[in-house]
Design an enzyme around this catalytic site. Structure first.
Site, short mmCIF file in Angstrom:
data_model
loop_
_atom_site.label_atom_id
_atom_site.label_comp_id
_atom_site.label_asym_id
_atom_site.label_seq_id
_atom_site.Cartn_x
_atom_site.Cartn_y
_atom_site.Cartn_z
N HIS A 17 0.84 -1.39 -0.11
CA HIS A 17 -0.21 0.03 -0.04
C HIS A 17 0.89 1.09 0.09
O HIS A 17 1.94 1.06 -0.12
CB HIS A 17 -1.19 -0.02 1.25
N HIS A 20 4.17 1.61 1.99
CA HIS A 20 5.59 0.91 1.58
C HIS A 20 5.86 1.63 0.61
O HIS A 20 7.24 1.90 0.53
CB HIS A 20 4.91 -0.67 1.13
N CYS A 125 2.26 -9.66 21.15
CA CYS A 125 1.21 -9.41 19.83
C CYS A 125 1.46 -10.30 18.69
O CYS A 125 2.77 -10.09 18.10
CB CYS A 125 1.25 -8.00 19.40
N CYS A 128 2.81 -8.30 15.36
CA CYS A 128 3.95 -7.60 15.62
C CYS A 128 5.09 -8.58 15.69
O CYS A 128 6.14 -8.28 15.65
CB CYS A 128 4.29 -6.63 16.81
N CYS A 143 -2.41 -4.07 21.85
CA CYS A 143 -1.43 -3.76 20.97
C CYS A 143 -1.62 -2.33 20.52
O CYS A 143 -2.43 -1.91 19.88
CB CYS A 143 -0.98 -4.73 19.75
N HIS A 146 -1.74 -2.42 16.56
CA HIS A 146 -2.72 -3.14 15.90
C HIS A 146 -4.22 -3.15 16.42
O HIS A 146 -5.14 -3.61 15.82
CB HIS A 146 -2.27 -4.59 15.49
N LYS A 295 -3.38 5.79 11.31
CA LYS A 295 -2.40 5.37 10.42
C LYS A 295 -2.66 4.50 9.18
O LYS A 295 -3.87 3.67 9.52
CB LYS A 295 -1.38 4.45 11.37
N LYS A 298 -3.13 -2.01 6.57
CA LYS A 298 -4.07 -2.91 6.00
C LYS A 298 -5.26 -3.45 7.12
O LYS A 298 -6.35 -3.72 6.86
CB LYS A 298 -3.01 -4.15 5.69
N1 MSP Z 1 8.99 -6.58 8.08
C1 MSP Z 1 8.92 -5.48 9.09
C2 MSP Z 1 10.05 -4.81 8.75
C3 MSP Z 1 11.26 -5.54 8.89
S1 MSP Z 1 12.75 -4.60 8.41
C4 MSP Z 1 13.89 -5.74 8.90
C5 MSP Z 1 7.71 -4.75 8.83
N2 MSP Z 1 6.98 -4.86 7.58
S2 MSP Z 1 5.82 -3.81 7.20
O1 MSP Z 1 5.44 -4.42 6.03
O2 MSP Z 1 4.85 -3.66 8.10
O3 MSP Z 1 6.48 -2.38 6.61
C6 MSP Z 1 6.54 -1.46 7.68
C7 MSP Z 1 7.31 -0.32 6.97
O4 MSP Z 1 6.34 0.07 6.01
C8 MSP Z 1 7.22 0.92 8.05
O5 MSP Z 1 8.36 0.95 8.86
C9 MSP Z 1 7.35 2.06 7.14
O6 MSP Z 1 8.53 2.18 6.41
C10 MSP Z 1 6.23 1.56 5.90
N3 MSP Z 1 4.86 1.95 6.21
C11 MSP Z 1 3.93 1.15 6.34
N4 MSP Z 1 2.63 1.81 6.61
C12 MSP Z 1 3.16 2.93 6.73
C13 MSP Z 1 2.13 4.26 6.87
N5 MSP Z 1 0.95 4.26 7.24
N6 MSP Z 1 3.00 5.43 6.83
C14 MSP Z 1 4.16 5.45 6.86
N7 MSP Z 1 5.09 4.44 6.53
C15 MSP Z 1 4.35 3.22 6.32
O7 MSP Z 1 7.29 -4.03 9.47
#
Ligand code: MSP
Length: 499
Positions: A17, A20, A125, A128, A143, A146, A295, A298
């Site tokens: 999304h 990312h 969690c 997480c 959490c 979440h 935030k 998903k």
């Molecule tokens: N897999 C772990 C990270 C492991 S790194 C060794 C993870 N993945 S995640 O798919 O949840 O991605 C998290 C990251 O995606 C956040 O740290 C950020 O960089 C980005 N974001 C996901 N949602 C976001 C927002 N709503 N806003 C800004 N960044 C976001 O955590």
């Protein structure tokens, strides 16, 4: 010194999304900018495929974790060229070359005495994949990320001696005050460290979707160990037949969202120290993209699909919007209306129209030849500093401020058009020299901002630089030139047409 920049690796329990895309675009802006400056850049992104978050999502969908991982990893991989990300490699943690490297590094940590067998009970969690400390638990034992209820979990497994790194971590934060930026995030991480570090579990029993512990095959490594290590394992196999570790490690910039601060600012440097590796030069933490005040995530169901946004506005517009709308580092709201406004007022009007008008005027009154005359010193004085300013902002990983520095110049050039009214000058033979100067100055101004903007909006700046009769997008070319080059300009179709 080389410039290695990383993004978090994304969970494959869901589709990509906008959140990312956000981190990846920021990393790409840095990678492209540093390449413009001639730096030796390596840019890594990828997917985090093991562990409970993915296993649970696969179970809910009735597929195997591997099937779910393959399906969603392909979507993340496909996102990269669509957002014009120039990552040098895309790591998948299910890659056997990664899992082998994880096993080897963890054995190294074990043999150095940093891992022992123990027991732990706490609030956990599963989304997480994290045990929460007392400060991290939300109201009603939920959490805070979440919003789901935490479960009490007890486990006997392998523990990483995090507590042994308390002093080393405090010293790191002390000696490298810029290790974590911005300062609010540094303070948050430091106070977590100072509150007293407890050892953390580094393996899980009863879970098979992961990297087996070499000295106890009944367990797999806790997904965060497997995941964090990607930043170093990738360098071993990203380029066929080469080990890039000594060339690129330690990373120059590791970008993360604030949701994963503790893992990166506390666990990660400790793991590296335990493995005898250097810690990254900096960890840059950005805020959340919010929708309707929450935030974007998903699980909350309030996500913007970056593919849809790009179908309407294009990759440049998405990149620009995300770097411009939300002050990098802080939380900020995004919306479809916000996109439309920035697209039409700033990209189409301020920048696109300035470029179109400038090229059209030179085509109309000078047969497309940029007058080879000295530029207007007034505008030179206001534009010549832009390259140094933008470079300084991007050194500090402040892309929003870099864009503002560029936009200040774009607005100035638009005012210059209004002030000088070339269409009036064009009617008066006696003003021919002045018209030459104004047109040459405008072309130079547009050229300079085009080079400066290239890392942000690579597609349209690529088109525009060619329409200006130039091809140099290196950072050297962002320097103001005192005299027009006589280059042939045009034709130029609208850069940002109405979606
Ligand atoms: N897999 C772990 C990270 C492991 S790194 C060794 C993870 N993945 S995640 O798919 O949840 O991605 C998290 C990251 O995606 C956040 O740290 C950020 O960089 C980005 N974001 C996901 N949602 C976001 C927002 N709503 N806003 C800004 N960044 C976001 O955590």
């Amino acid at each position: 010194m080389s410039y290695y920049v990383t993004t978090p690796i994304y969970y494959v329990n869901a589709q990509p999304h906008l959140g990312h895309a956000y981190t990846t675009i920021a990393a790409d802006v840095l990678a492209r900018h540093m390449r413009q400056r001639g730096e030796d850049v390596f840019f890594l992104t990828g997917t985090d495929e093991h562990g409970e978050p993915v296993a649970l999502a696969a179970e809910a969908e009735g597929v195997s974790p591997k099937e779910l991982a393959d399906r969603n990893a392909a979507r993340f991989e496909a996102l990269m060229p669509r957002i014009e990300a120039t990552n040098d490699f895309f790591i998948r943690t299910s890659d056997p070359r990664h899992t082998e490297a994880v096993r080897e590094l963890m054995v190294r940590i074990h043999e150095a005495g940093h891992i022992y067998k123990g027991e732990y009970e706490g609030l956990y969690c599963p989304r997480c994949a994290d045990f929460k400390t007392a400060q991290e638990v939300g109201p009603g034992d939920t959490c805070p990320v979440h919003g789901i209820e935490l479960t009490v979990e007890k486990e006997e497994n392998w523990f990483f001696r995090l507590s042994a790194f308390q002093e080393d971590l405090e010293r790191l934060f002390d000696e490298q005050p810029d290790f974590v930026r911005p300062p609010e995030r540094r303070n948050e991480a430091l106070s977590f460290i100072r509150s007293g570090l407890r050892d953390i579990s580094c393996s899980r029993s009863g879970l098979t979707w992961g990297v087996p512990v070499p000295w106890d095959e009944s367990q797999v490594f806790y997904v965060w160990f497997d995941a964090l290590l990607n930043y170093v394992t990738a360098l071993r196999f990203a380029r066929e037949g080469e080990d890039l570790t000594s060339q690129y490690w330690p990373a120059a910039v590791q970008l993360i969202g604030k949701d994963i601060l503790k893992f990166h600012a506390v666990y990660w440097p400790a793991i590296l120290m335990a493995a005898g590796l250097d810690v990254p030069r900096s960890l840059i933490v950005h805020g959340y993209l919010l929708m309707d005040g929450e935030k974007m995530s998903k699980s909350l169901g309030n996500v913007l699909d970056p593919f849809e946004v790009m179908d309407r506005f294009g990759a440049d517009a998405l990149r620009f919007y995300l770097m411009r709308e939300v002050q990098f580092g802080a939380d900020g709201t995004v919306s479809t209306e916000g996109f439309e406004t920035r697209y039409s007022t700033e990209l189409a009007n301020d920048f696109g129209n300035l470029a179109s008008r400038t090229v059209a005027m030179v085509e109309r009154w000078r047969d497309g030849n940029t007058p080879a005359v000295a530029h207007d010193p007034v505008i030179e004085a206001e534009l010549s500093g832009v390259a140094a300013e933008v470079a300084a902002f991007l050194d500090a990983v402040e892309p929003t401020n870099a864009l503002e520095a560029i936009w200040k110049r774009i607005r100035r050039l638009n005012r210059y058009v209004e002030e000088t009214a070339p269409w009036v000058l064009a009617k008066d033979e006696a003003e021919s020299q002045r018209l030459d100067q104004v047109l040459a100055t405008l072309i130079e101004g547009v050229r300079v901002v085009t080079v400066a903007l290239h890392a942000f909006i690579p597609v349209s700046t690529g088109t525009l630089i060619a329409a200006l009769g130039e091809d140099d997008l290196s950072w050297r070319a962002a320097t103001w030139r005192p005299v027009g080059t006589g280059s042939k300009v045009g034709p130029l179709a609208p850069l940002f047409p109405k979606p």
